[in-house]
Design a protein around this motif. Structure first.
Motif, PDB file in Angstrom:
ATOM      1  N   GLY A   1       0.864  -1.184   0.046  1.00 42.65           N
ATOM      2  CA  GLY A   1      -0.185   0.117   0.250  1.00 42.65           C
ATOM      3  C   GLY A   1       0.797   1.249   0.037  1.00 42.65           C
ATOM      4  N   PRO A   2       0.098   2.430  -0.389  1.00 40.86           N
ATOM      5  CA  PRO A   2       0.934   3.794  -0.340  1.00 40.86           C
ATOM      6  C   PRO A   2       1.172   4.036   0.940  1.00 40.86           C
ATOM      7  N   GLN A   3       0.629   3.597   2.033  1.00 41.42           N
ATOM      8  CA  GLN A   3       1.121   3.933   3.443  1.00 41.42           C
ATOM      9  C   GLN A   3       2.620   3.665   3.396  1.00 41.42           C
ATOM     10  N   TRP A   4       3.283   2.358   3.006  1.00 39.21           N
ATOM     11  CA  TRP A   4       4.448   2.049   2.940  1.00 39.21           C
ATOM     12  C   TRP A   4       5.325   2.663   2.191  1.00 39.21           C
ATOM     13  N   THR A   5       5.042   2.931   0.963  1.00 40.69           N
ATOM     14  CA  THR A   5       5.901   3.599  -0.219  1.00 40.69           C
ATOM     15  C   THR A   5       6.037   5.045   0.187  1.00 40.69           C
ATOM     16  N   THR A   6       4.961   5.596   0.689  1.00 39.96           N
ATOM     17  CA  THR A   6       5.029   7.103   1.174  1.00 39.96           C
ATOM     18  C   THR A   6       5.940   7.056   2.401  1.00 39.96           C
ATOM     19  N   THR A   7       5.898   6.169   3.466  1.00 34.02           N
ATOM     20  CA  THR A   7       6.718   6.392   4.439  1.00 34.02           C
ATOM     21  C   THR A   7       8.130   5.998   4.051  1.00 34.02           C
ATOM     22  N   LEU A   8       8.444   5.213   3.275  1.00 31.81           N
ATOM     23  CA  LEU A   8       9.923   5.113   2.891  1.00 31.81           C
ATOM     24  C   LEU A   8      10.449   6.256   2.172  1.00 31.81           C
ATOM     25  N   GLU A   9       9.644   6.766   1.417  1.00 36.62           N
ATOM     26  CA  GLU A   9      10.057   7.940   0.648  1.00 36.62           C
ATOM     27  C   GLU A   9      10.503   9.162   1.502  1.00 36.62           C
ATOM     28  N   LYS A  10       9.399   9.386   2.765  1.00 35.74           N
ATOM     29  CA  LYS A  10       9.780  10.534   3.624  1.00 35.74           C
ATOM     30  C   LYS A  10      10.744  10.004   4.427  1.00 35.74           C
ATOM     31  N   LEU A  11      11.094   8.549   4.925  1.00 38.17           N
ATOM     32  CA  LEU A  11      12.350   8.223   5.614  1.00 38.17           C
ATOM     33  C   LEU A  11      13.478   8.550   4.871  1.00 38.17           C
ATOM     34  N   GLY A  12      13.397   8.063   3.548  1.00 42.77           N
ATOM     35  CA  GLY A  12      14.606   8.516   2.654  1.00 42.77           C
ATOM     36  C   GLY A  12      15.214  10.039   2.435  1.00 42.77           C
ATOM     37  N   SER A  13      13.987  10.625   2.597  1.00 41.84           N
ATOM     38  CA  SER A  13      14.129  12.342   2.284  1.00 41.84           C
ATOM     39  C   SER A  13      14.707  12.812   3.464  1.00 41.84           C
ATOM     40  N   GLY A  14      14.488  12.100   4.609  1.00 43.11           N
ATOM     41  CA  GLY A  14      14.849  12.936   6.051  1.00 43.11           C
ATOM     42  C   GLY A  14      13.521  13.609   6.608  1.00 43.11           C
ATOM     43  N   GLU A  15      12.216  13.755   5.964  1.00 44.92           N
ATOM     44  CA  GLU A  15      11.347  14.416   6.393  1.00 44.92           C
ATOM     45  C   GLU A  15      10.656  13.660   7.351  1.00 44.92           C
ATOM     46  N   LEU A  16      10.885  12.545   7.730  1.00 41.47           N
ATOM     47  CA  LEU A  16      10.526  11.752   8.778  1.00 41.47           C
ATOM     48  C   LEU A  16      11.677  11.385   9.610  1.00 41.47           C
ATOM     49  N   LYS A  17      11.709  12.018  10.716  1.00 40.07           N
ATOM     50  CA  LYS A  17      12.874  11.905  11.653  1.00 40.07           C
ATOM     51  C   LYS A  17      12.471  10.443  12.479  1.00 40.07           C
ATOM     52  N   TRP A  18      13.685   9.739  12.777  1.00 40.23           N
ATOM     53  CA  TRP A  18      13.595   8.465  13.494  1.00 40.23           C
ATOM     54  C   TRP A  18      14.601   8.130  14.449  1.00 40.23           C
ATOM     55  N   GLU A  19      15.854   8.718  14.219  1.00 41.86           N
ATOM     56  CA  GLU A  19      16.884   8.320  15.152  1.00 41.86           C
ATOM     57  C   GLU A  19      16.987   8.888  16.620  1.00 41.86           C
ATOM     58  N   PHE A  20      16.147   9.982  16.683  1.00 44.10           N
ATOM     59  CA  PHE A  20      16.004  10.426  18.260  1.00 44.10           C
ATOM     60  C   PHE A  20      15.282   9.539  19.001  1.00 44.10           C
ATOM     61  N   MET A  21      14.364   8.813  18.299  1.00 43.78           N
ATOM     62  CA  MET A  21      13.487   7.908  19.196  1.00 43.78           C
ATOM     63  C   MET A  21      14.290   6.647  19.615  1.00 43.78           C
ATOM     64  N   ILE A  22      15.456   6.094  19.021  1.00 43.34           N
ATOM     65  CA  ILE A  22      16.280   5.008  19.528  1.00 43.34           C
ATOM     66  C   ILE A  22      16.894   5.106  20.555  1.00 43.34           C
ATOM     67  N   THR A  23      16.623   4.415  21.786  1.00 44.28           N
ATOM     68  CA  THR A  23      17.344   4.605  22.962  1.00 44.28           C
ATOM     69  C   THR A  23      18.321   3.362  23.459  1.00 44.28           C
ATOM     70  N   HIS A  24      17.959   2.365  22.666  1.00 44.29           N
ATOM     71  CA  HIS A  24      18.748   1.111  23.036  1.00 44.29           C
ATOM     72  C   HIS A  24      19.003   0.224  21.568  1.00 44.29           C
ATOM     73  N   GLU A  25      20.369  -0.144  21.475  1.00 41.55           N
ATOM     74  CA  GLU A  25      20.332  -0.943  20.429  1.00 41.55           C
ATOM     75  C   GLU A  25      21.367  -2.112  20.820  1.00 41.55           C
ATOM     76  N   PRO A  26      20.528  -3.207  21.452  1.00 38.82           N
ATOM     77  CA  PRO A  26      21.277  -4.380  21.867  1.00 38.82           C
ATOM     78  C   PRO A  26      21.480  -5.190  20.781  1.00 38.82           C
ATOM     79  N   GLY A  27      22.611  -6.249  20.938  1.00 40.42           N
ATOM     80  CA  GLY A  27      22.906  -7.146  20.227  1.00 40.42           C
ATOM     81  C   GLY A  27      21.957  -8.229  20.180  1.00 40.42           C
ATOM     82  N   LEU A  28      21.704  -9.445  19.398  1.00 43.54           N
ATOM     83  CA  LEU A  28      20.775 -10.347  19.390  1.00 43.54           C
ATOM     84  C   LEU A  28      20.845 -10.910  20.994  1.00 43.54           C
ATOM     85  N   ASP A  29      22.322 -11.416  21.226  1.00 43.47           N
ATOM     86  CA  ASP A  29      22.628 -12.091  22.503  1.00 43.47           C
ATOM     87  C   ASP A  29      21.790 -11.558  23.726  1.00 43.47           C
ATOM     88  N   GLU A  30      21.871  -9.836  23.715  1.00 45.37           N
ATOM     89  CA  GLU A  30      21.248  -9.221  24.777  1.00 45.37           C
ATOM     90  C   GLU A  30      19.585  -9.159  24.956  1.00 45.37           C
TER      91      GLU A  30
END
Length: 338
Positions: free
Chosen positions: A287-316
């Motif tokens: 659906g266009p929900q997905w293609t539009t989202t990828l477009e805006k993530l790729g352009s930088g209009e949708l910010k995402w990195e500020f949300m990430i607080t933890h990046e564990p490895g699989l073992d963690e």
């Protein structure tokens, strides 16, 4: 390969399992990143999955490392995002393009093995090409951002109107951004955590307050996304709606939800419309929900990195789930590295 296998709620073991084999219409992906969804927490800690043992994880991206014999249009090495729902494509809902309401679906991480693993076999119909240069973690955020967009599209929002979001997890934070991109002049954000309200302001919220504190004077909302799934927040969301407003419920409750008499009267007198929203899919699938989202993530209009607080490895990952249970530190978005 290594994978986090859930044998029962709370019993999560990182161990060696057989590497999946891609069928004729599948590709084999090496997982690049997999987010922990809000639905994964009760699934892995209390509720369990549709079948067990199972490898959970459905918000993911990966690089193609193998192609089934009938797959064309894709190349080894490509970074792709993956739509986690596998619709039957035969039922009445699928035939009208309402894939989110498929009556006989499969789903990564809850009905079939998902991406808390090194490799996943994925049907070619679930692959999405990603913008050049996009971060694999951003590509793995396509699912929550698409869920937010799917919900917003349930009701109209036009330039100059006021949006509202109750529950400022990643889906709520994406909803705030979508509303501002669509021209909302202001967005009211509500949560139980001041740290999440800080993130809401970074996402573009103009008015914020704690749900358990005094309610300040805020503008009435034309469209509200309820993304918490609690009886108190359901009532609050309806009461934030202005005359003729729309409330879209996306939070998944764990108990009965009732409307208080004052809430119900407000809904009647102000002619508030209530909507349900489930998943994120449209036609042509996903659906266009997905293609539009990828477009805006790729352009930088949708910010995402500020949300990430933890990046564990699989073992963690098992210890990370324990932190969710203990709730002794601030956690917003967890992005698992295989």
């Amino acid at each position: 390969m290594r994978a986090a296998v859930m044998y029962a709620p709370g019993d999560i073991r990182v161990e060696d399992v057989a590497k999946p084999v891609a069928g004729p219409d599948d590709v084999l992906l090496k997982v690049a990143a997999c987010g922990v969804c809000g639905s994964d927490i009760p699934r892995m800690l209390t509720k369990g999955a549709h079948r067990m043992p199972i490898i959970c994880g459905h918000e993911f991206s990966g690089h193609i490392v193998g192609l089934g014999g009938d797959v064309d249009g894709w190349s080894e090495g490509e970074l792709v995002s993956v739509a986690p729902l596998i619709p039957c494509r035969r039922c009445d809902q699928c035939l009208t393009g309402s894939f989110s309401r498929c009556r006989d679906y499969d789903y990564f991480g809850s009905r079939r093995d998902g991406a808390y693993a090194e490799y996943v076999a994925v049907p070619r119909g679930n692959l999405l090409k990603t913008p050049t240069g996009i971060d694999p973690r951003a590509a793995a955020m396509t699912d929550p951002a698409s869920i937010a967009l799917h919900a917003i599209w349930k009701a109209p929002l036009t330039i100059g109107q006021t949006g509202g979001v109750v529950g400022c997890g990643p889906i709520g934070l994406f909803a705030i951004q979508w509303m501002r991109l669509m021209g909302a002049s202001s967005v009211v954000a509500v949560d139980v955590s001041e740290q999440k309200l800080e993130q809401a302001r970074e996402a573009g919220a103009t008015h914020t307050f704690l749900s358990h504190g005094p309610r300040p004077v805020v503008p009435p909302c034309d469209l509200i996304i309820e993304a918490a799934g609690h009886p108190s927040t359901a009532n609050l969301a309806v009461r934030l709606a202005g005359p003729g407003g729309h409330v879209v419920f996306i939070g998944i409750p764990t108990q009965d939800v009732g409307l208080e008499i004052a809430t119900f009267n407000h809904m009647l007198r102000q002619e508030i419309s209530l909507h349900g929203s489930w998943n994120s899919f449209g036609a042509p699938f996903p659906g266009p929900q997905w293609t539009t989202t990828l477009e805006k993530l790729g352009s930088g209009e949708l910010k995402w990195e500020f949300m990430i607080t933890h990046e564990p490895g699989l073992d963690e990952l098992p210890d990370m789930m324990g932190k969710f249970r203990e709730r002794n530190e601030f956690i917003s978005k967890v992005m698992v590295r295989p």
